[in-house]
Write a protein that holds these residues in place. Structure first.
Motif, PDB file in Angstrom:
ATOM      1  N   ARG A  72       7.138 -18.732  -1.851  1.00 37.31           N
ATOM      2  CA  ARG A  72       7.197 -17.886  -0.648  1.00 37.31           C
ATOM      3  C   ARG A  72       7.652 -18.662   0.598  1.00 37.31           C
ATOM      4  N   THR A  73       8.634 -19.537   0.406  1.00 40.23           N
ATOM      5  CA  THR A  73       9.120 -20.338   1.534  1.00 40.23           C
ATOM      6  C   THR A  73      10.559 -19.998   1.914  1.00 40.23           C
ATOM      7  N   LEU A  74      11.111 -18.943   1.326  1.00 40.05           N
ATOM      8  CA  LEU A  74      12.470 -18.536   1.680  1.00 40.05           C
ATOM      9  C   LEU A  74      12.462 -17.815   3.025  1.00 40.05           C
ATOM     10  N   ALA A  75      13.526 -18.003   3.786  1.00 39.67           N
ATOM     11  CA  ALA A  75      13.671 -17.311   5.070  1.00 39.67           C
ATOM     12  C   ALA A  75      15.136 -16.933   5.242  1.00 39.67           C
ATOM     13  N   LEU A  76      15.353 -15.856   5.975  1.00 40.19           N
ATOM     14  CA  LEU A  76      16.707 -15.405   6.273  1.00 40.19           C
ATOM     15  C   LEU A  76      17.284 -16.244   7.402  1.00 40.19           C
TER      16      LEU A  76
END
Length: 124
Positions: A71-75
């Motif tokens: 859960r470390t993805l970012a746009l």
């Protein structure tokens, strides 16, 4: 190494599917999906394939990853698209607001008129 040509290449269909899923997931839930959630969401059996697509999106500048955890993805700004307002979305909003304003007859009448105008095509 990420080259300028890599950054300028358009997304492939599956990369776009992954990106769209991640974007909608983050907008809806407020946090990023796991690799397995992405795989399930776009109906891919292989988490490894999703991981490859995510890495391509990171290299192309559409996503970032703050660490190697979940859960470390970012746009990124490159990938963010303006929100599109659809008739279905407006009708859903009218229905929700109509329930909030049941006691205010003027607002309820305006919302009903707006809904009818959209459904009949007077407003596109």
């Amino acid at each position: 190494m990420t080259t300028k040509t890599t950054l300028e290449k358009p997304l492939r269909r599956r990369q776009q599917d992954v990106y769209d899923f991640v974007r909608l997931f983050i907008e809806e839930k407020g946090y990023s999906p796991t690799i397995r959630e992405i795989a399930e969401g776009i109906m891919l059996a292989s988490a490894s394939t999703v991981h490859t697509h995510v890495n391509s999106l990171i290299r192309k500048g559409y996503l970032t990853q703050s660490s190697s955890g979940v859960r470390t993805l970012a746009l990124t700004k490159k990938g963010k698209q303006p929100k599109v307002v659809t008739q279905a979305g407006i009708l859903k909003w009218i229905k929700e607001k109509g329930n909030d304003h049941q006691h205010d007859s003027e607002i309820a009448a305006l919302l009903i008129d707006l809904q009818e105008s959209i459904q009949t095509g007077r407003i596109c």
